[in-house]
Design an enzyme around this catalytic site. Structure first.
Site, PDB file in Angstrom:
ATOM      1  N   ALA A 184      -8.753   0.685   6.179  1.00  0.00           N
ATOM      2  CA  ALA A 184      -9.339  -0.251   7.144  1.00  0.00           C
ATOM      3  C   ALA A 184     -10.587  -0.905   6.550  1.00  0.00           C
ATOM      4  CB  ALA A 184      -9.703   0.504   8.415  1.00  0.00           C
ATOM      5  N   GLY A 227       0.427  11.534  10.589  1.00  0.00           N
ATOM      6  CA  GLY A 227       0.178  11.961   9.218  1.00  0.00           C
ATOM      7  C   GLY A 227       1.368  11.645   8.323  1.00  0.00           C
ATOM      8  N   SER A 240       0.386   7.167  14.117  1.00  0.00           N
ATOM      9  CA  SER A 240      -0.084   8.551  14.092  1.00  0.00           C
ATOM     10  C   SER A 240       1.036   9.506  13.700  1.00  0.00           C
ATOM     11  CB  SER A 240      -0.639   8.976  15.450  1.00  0.00           C
ATOM     12  OG  SER A 240      -1.076  10.327  15.371  1.00  0.00           O
ATOM     13  N   GLU A 282      -7.908  13.678  20.005  1.00  0.00           N
ATOM     14  CA  GLU A 282      -7.563  14.627  18.922  1.00  0.00           C
ATOM     15  C   GLU A 282      -8.807  15.416  18.481  1.00  0.00           C
ATOM     16  OE1 GLU A 282      -5.277  12.744  15.683  1.00  0.00           O
ATOM     17  OE2 GLU A 282      -6.681  13.714  14.320  1.00  0.00           O
ATOM     18  N   TYR A 283      -9.949  14.720  18.396  1.00  0.00           N
ATOM     19  CA  TYR A 283     -11.206  15.400  18.040  1.00  0.00           C
ATOM     20  C   TYR A 283     -11.490  16.514  19.047  1.00  0.00           C
ATOM     21  CZ  TYR A 283     -13.261  12.200  14.498  1.00  0.00           C
ATOM     22  OH  TYR A 283     -13.545  11.490  13.364  1.00  0.00           O
ATOM     23  N   LYS A 297     -13.506  10.086   9.764  1.00  0.00           N
ATOM     24  CA  LYS A 297     -13.424   8.728   9.217  1.00  0.00           C
ATOM     25  C   LYS A 297     -13.898   7.681  10.210  1.00  0.00           C
ATOM     26  CE  LYS A 297      -9.984   9.414   5.655  1.00  0.00           C
ATOM     27  NZ  LYS A 297      -8.562   9.367   5.347  1.00  0.00           N
ATOM     28  N   ASN A 331      -5.978   2.428  10.164  1.00  0.00           N
ATOM     29  CA  ASN A 331      -6.829   2.820  11.298  1.00  0.00           C
ATOM     30  C   ASN A 331      -7.953   1.816  11.472  1.00  0.00           C
ATOM     31  OD1 ASN A 331      -5.627   5.058  12.370  1.00  0.00           O
ATOM     32  ND2 ASN A 331      -6.720   6.509  11.066  1.00  0.00           N
ATOM     33  N   HIS A 334      -6.611   7.884  21.105  1.00  0.00           N
ATOM     34  CA  HIS A 334      -5.774   9.024  20.676  1.00  0.00           C
ATOM     35  C   HIS A 334      -6.578   9.913  19.729  1.00  0.00           C
ATOM     36  CE1 HIS A 334      -3.401  10.854  17.452  1.00  0.00           C
ATOM     37  NE2 HIS A 334      -2.432  11.042  18.338  1.00  0.00           N
ATOM     38  N   ASN A 335      -7.218   9.288  18.746  1.00  0.00           N
ATOM     39  CA  ASN A 335      -7.981  10.069  17.764  1.00  0.00           C
ATOM     40  C   ASN A 335      -9.184  10.750  18.401  1.00  0.00           C
ATOM     41  OD1 ASN A 335      -6.136   8.905  16.050  1.00  0.00           O
ATOM     42  ND2 ASN A 335      -7.623   8.468  14.459  1.00  0.00           N
ATOM     43  N   ARG A 369      -1.117  -2.559  -5.264  1.00  0.00           N
ATOM     44  CA  ARG A 369      -1.973  -3.341  -6.176  1.00  0.00           C
ATOM     45  C   ARG A 369      -1.843  -2.841  -7.612  1.00  0.00           C
ATOM     46  NH1 ARG A 369      -8.085  -1.206  -4.630  1.00  0.00           N
ATOM     47  NH2 ARG A 369      -7.577   0.994  -4.804  1.00  0.00           N
ATOM     48  N   GLY A 395       0.830  -1.215   0.000  1.00  0.00           N
ATOM     49  CA  GLY A 395       0.000   0.000   0.000  1.00  0.00           C
ATOM     50  C   GLY A 395       0.851   1.245   0.000  1.00  0.00           C
ATOM     51  N   GLY A 411       1.816   4.687   3.488  1.00  0.00           N
ATOM     52  CA  GLY A 411       2.706   3.579   3.145  1.00  0.00           C
ATOM     53  C   GLY A 411       3.987   4.052   2.477  1.00  0.00           C
ATOM     54  N   LYS A 428      -4.813   3.801  19.687  1.00  0.00           N
ATOM     55  CA  LYS A 428      -4.858   4.759  18.564  1.00  0.00           C
ATOM     56  C   LYS A 428      -6.262   5.373  18.437  1.00  0.00           C
ATOM     57  CE  LYS A 428      -3.930   7.185  15.007  1.00  0.00           C
ATOM     58  NZ  LYS A 428      -4.252   6.979  13.636  1.00  0.00           N
TER      59      LYS A 428
HETATM   60  N1  LIG Z   1      -3.350   9.753   6.021  1.00  0.00           N
HETATM   61  C1  LIG Z   1      -3.134   9.830   7.321  1.00  0.00           C
HETATM   62  O1  LIG Z   1      -2.823  10.894   7.897  1.00  0.00           O
HETATM   63  C2  LIG Z   1      -3.225   8.587   8.169  1.00  0.00           C
HETATM   64  C3  LIG Z   1      -2.692   8.617   9.473  1.00  0.00           C
HETATM   65  C4  LIG Z   1      -2.721   7.453  10.241  1.00  0.00           C
HETATM   66  C5  LIG Z   1      -3.298   6.306   9.736  1.00  0.00           C
HETATM   67  N2  LIG Z   1      -3.826   6.313   8.473  1.00  0.00           N
HETATM   68  C6  LIG Z   1      -4.408   5.053   8.008  1.00  0.00           C
HETATM   69  O2  LIG Z   1      -3.453   4.403   7.200  1.00  0.00           O
HETATM   70  C7  LIG Z   1      -4.127   3.636   6.164  1.00  0.00           C
HETATM   71  C8  LIG Z   1      -3.617   4.111   4.798  1.00  0.00           C
HETATM   72  O3  LIG Z   1      -3.922   5.493   4.717  1.00  0.00           O
HETATM   73  P1  LIG Z   1      -3.376   6.432   3.538  1.00  0.00           P
HETATM   74  O4  LIG Z   1      -3.690   7.826   3.966  1.00  0.00           O
HETATM   75  O5  LIG Z   1      -1.987   6.066   3.184  1.00  0.00           O
HETATM   76  O6  LIG Z   1      -4.373   6.015   2.365  1.00  0.00           O
HETATM   77  P2  LIG Z   1      -4.198   6.258   0.767  1.00  0.00           P
HETATM   78  O7  LIG Z   1      -3.269   7.359   0.502  1.00  0.00           O
HETATM   79  O8  LIG Z   1      -5.591   6.321   0.257  1.00  0.00           O
HETATM   80  O9  LIG Z   1      -3.511   4.905   0.290  1.00  0.00           O
HETATM   81  C9  LIG Z   1      -4.185   3.676   0.360  1.00  0.00           C
HETATM   82  C10 LIG Z   1      -3.313   2.606  -0.214  1.00  0.00           C
HETATM   83  O10 LIG Z   1      -3.994   1.382  -0.095  1.00  0.00           O
HETATM   84  C11 LIG Z   1      -4.149   0.812  -1.408  1.00  0.00           C
HETATM   85  N3  LIG Z   1      -5.455   0.160  -1.443  1.00  0.00           N
HETATM   86  C12 LIG Z   1      -6.665   0.748  -1.385  1.00  0.00           C
HETATM   87  N4  LIG Z   1      -7.625  -0.189  -1.431  1.00  0.00           N
HETATM   88  C13 LIG Z   1      -7.002  -1.373  -1.532  1.00  0.00           C
HETATM   89  C14 LIG Z   1      -7.458  -2.691  -1.610  1.00  0.00           C
HETATM   90  N5  LIG Z   1      -8.770  -2.971  -1.594  1.00  0.00           N
HETATM   91  N6  LIG Z   1      -6.540  -3.694  -1.706  1.00  0.00           N
HETATM   92  C15 LIG Z   1      -5.222  -3.410  -1.721  1.00  0.00           C
HETATM   93  N7  LIG Z   1      -4.725  -2.156  -1.647  1.00  0.00           N
HETATM   94  C16 LIG Z   1      -5.609  -1.151  -1.536  1.00  0.00           C
HETATM   95  C17 LIG Z   1      -4.053   1.952  -2.367  1.00  0.00           C
HETATM   96  O11 LIG Z   1      -3.658   1.457  -3.621  1.00  0.00           O
HETATM   97  P3  LIG Z   1      -3.943   2.257  -5.007  1.00  0.00           P
HETATM   98  O12 LIG Z   1      -2.873   3.280  -5.077  1.00  0.00           O
HETATM   99  O13 LIG Z   1      -3.863   1.254  -6.048  1.00  0.00           O
HETATM  100  O14 LIG Z   1      -5.317   2.884  -4.863  1.00  0.00           O
HETATM  101  C18 LIG Z   1      -2.997   2.808  -1.696  1.00  0.00           C
HETATM  102  O15 LIG Z   1      -1.711   2.324  -1.920  1.00  0.00           O
HETATM  103  C19 LIG Z   1      -5.616   3.892   6.397  1.00  0.00           C
HETATM  104  O16 LIG Z   1      -6.149   2.892   7.213  1.00  0.00           O
HETATM  105  C20 LIG Z   1      -5.644   5.198   7.126  1.00  0.00           C
HETATM  106  O17 LIG Z   1      -6.808   5.382   7.894  1.00  0.00           O
HETATM  107  C21 LIG Z   1      -3.791   7.422   7.682  1.00  0.00           C
END
Ligand SMILES: NC(=O)c1ccc[n+]([C@@H]2O[C@H](COP(=O)([O-])OP(=O)(O)OC[C@H]3O[C@@H](n4cnc5c(N)ncnc54)[C@H](OP(=O)(O)O)[C@@H]3O)[C@@H](O)[C@H]2O)c1
Length: 474
Positions: free
Chosen positions: A79, A133, A131, A192-193, A263, A105, A188-189, A35, A11, A16, A185
């Protein structure tokens, strides 16, 4: 030396990709997979000096083959179903002793169930709260782990090496089995709210009650960030309030619609808190405020129907600052009480001072005050609210009068401060030795013969009042 990677990551989205670079920069060889293979290739090509430590893989089989045994794979996908599908696709390719880490998450109950199911197949599992970002993921997130202890022991070196540091102490810890990490976590969130809602409420009083400009408000937050409120959220509140929108030349805050996204983690915190009878009204108020923020048309109609409002009574910046300090302490106190209750009910290790330490750097709610909270919680106050710990009781004595004045002024002017007032109301209930539930018990007994306990016969439940029914019968 083996060419096999120490860890794999699936991911390459916002989190990621940044975590992968962080892991590579910490000196680990990492295999990555997305993917959509184009994204994997592009990521590898743009990895600059870290390219050599990154192994791009096009299929899950390639990813698994690229890893040293036992294999450890960190999933950074959304998630819910994506995590479940990813696990289903990976399990047939893994061997006993391999480890899956879900860094999204996820709902803590999903992680609890996954730990059990994967454990039954001999596969290690960690539900990892991440956590901070994008910036945190790249340069040092706060990491909250739960699941199999052996999996944590195996992954700890890599995870600790990429975590944020407060002084020398890494902000990464293991909190217990099942969904413990995602639970921490989630709370924590939730906090944060409340933190963000309270900042927004104080901003609202300055904007709508005092007619101040965004630039002025920015300067106030900036000053506060240099003292007791020193924190990432107050720092970036000052920053965003100062930014000018290039398209209109106006402060960007003035052109952003007042509808806040969410979310689900705030709502999960509130639901879980109610289930455990450990409510956190400041977080509840913040979640409700986000919901109402989405009701723009309804709010516009309400303003049209009920336009009357009074001027905001005078408030000093020191009073606004004091209100935010007191509100913050009370919201965190509610959050730590919930963690304490959950810890007892779930049998998690979860030392509350370690939770506070893990939040001191890297995460969104990082603040100077969390260091003092860690010390206070270490002193054994966790069975009682953090608000009652001597250092925080002293701060509340100093700042609650300001919170009271600010909430009273806002109420008088009809300006909403739901989280600040919820924090204050909860506090006032906590310091009332004789509350008003005797009236509730009398009513319950009167209409439903539910019984009550008398103050002059403690411990004897099931007492009834000498009620006379309205038809005259006793
Ligand atoms: N953003 C934040 O600040 C933050 C902070 C803490 C935790 N998180 C959590 O971390 C996780 C990832 O968040 P993100 O912000 O990095 O999300 P994102 O930018 O939307 O990236 C999601 C990744 O997952 C892949 N993906 C989506 N659906 C999939 C599926 N069904 N099967 C396999 N791969 C899939 C996507 O691939 P494609 O590129 O092919 O779409 C992309 O690589 C989430 O659970 C989010 O809640 C986010």
């Amino acid at each position: 030396m083996s060419d096999q990677a120490a860890i794999g990551l699936i991911g390459l989205g916002t989190m990621g990709a940044n975590l992968a670079l962080n892991i590579a920069e910490a000196g680990h060889r990492i295999a990555v997979h997305n993917r959509s293979p184009d994204k994997t290739r592009a990521f590898h090509e743009q990895a600059g000096a870290l390219r050599d430590r990154i192994v791009p893989t096009e299929t899950l089989e390639d990813l698994v083959d690229a890893l040293a045994s036992p294999r450890t794979i960190l999933m950074m996908v959304p998630a819910g179903a994506p995590v479940a599908d990813q696990i289903d696709a990976l399990v047939p390719l893994l061997a006993e002793g391999d480890i899956l880490i879900d860094g999204g998450n996820s709902d803590w109950t999903d992680s609890r169930d996954r730990a059990t199911a994967l454990g039954d197949r001999g596969i290690g599992f960690l539900g990892l709260g991440v956590s901070g970002g994008a910036e945190g993921a790249r340069h040092g997130p706060s990491l909250m782990a739960g699941g199999h202890e052996a999996a944590w022991a195996a992954a700890e070196t890599v995870l600790t090496s990429i975590a944020a540091r407060f002084g020398d102490v890494p902000c990464a810890a293991y909190f217990g089995d099942g969904g413990a990490g995602h639970y921490v976590k989630t709370v924590h969130n939730g906090i944060e709210y409340a933190d963000m809602q309270m900042i927004a409420e104080i901003y609202g009083l300055m904007r709508d009650g005092q007619g101040r400009t965004a630039a002025d408000i920015s300067a106030v937050f900036d000053r506060w960030n240099g003292a007791a409120l020193e924190s990432y959220l107050v720092e970036i509140a000052a920053e965003v309030a100062a930014v000018i929108d290039p398209a209109t030349g106006r402060p960007i805050l003035d052109v952003i619609a007042d509808r806040a996204g969410q979310k689900g983690t705030g709502r999960w915190t509130v639901m879980d808190a109610q289930r455990r009878a450990a409510p956190l009204p400041a977080v509840e108020a913040a979640v409700t405020a986000r919901v109402l923020s989405g009701e723009a048309a309804l709010r516009a109609e309400g303003e049209h129907l009920f336009p009357e409002s009074d001027a905001l009574p005078p408030l000093t910046d020191a009073e606004l600052e004091g209100a935010l300090i007191a509100g913050k302490i009370l919201a965190y106190s509610q959050g730590f009480t919930l963690l304490s209750v959950a810890r007892g009910e779930e049998g998690w290790i979860m030392p509350l001072d370690t939770v506070a330490r893990t939040w001191r750097a890297g995460c969104i709610i990082r603040s100077a005050m969390l260091d003092d909270m860690a010390t206070a919680l270490e002193e054994g106050t966790c069975a009682r609210p953090l608000a009652f710990a001597p250092t925080f009781a002293e701060r509340l004595r100093a700042h609650v009068p300001a919170l009271r004045r600010v909430v009273a002024a806002a109420v008088a002017a009809g300006l909403p401060v739901p989280a600040l007032s919820a924090a204050l109301q909860h506090f006032d209930q906590l310091r009332q030795s004789r509350g008003t539930a005797n009236m509730i018990q009398a009513l319950r007994d009167r209409f439903g013969a539910h019984g009550f306990e008398r103050t002059d016969r403690p411990g004897e439940g099931g007492q009834h009042g000498p009620w006379v029914a309205t038809d005259g019968s006793a």
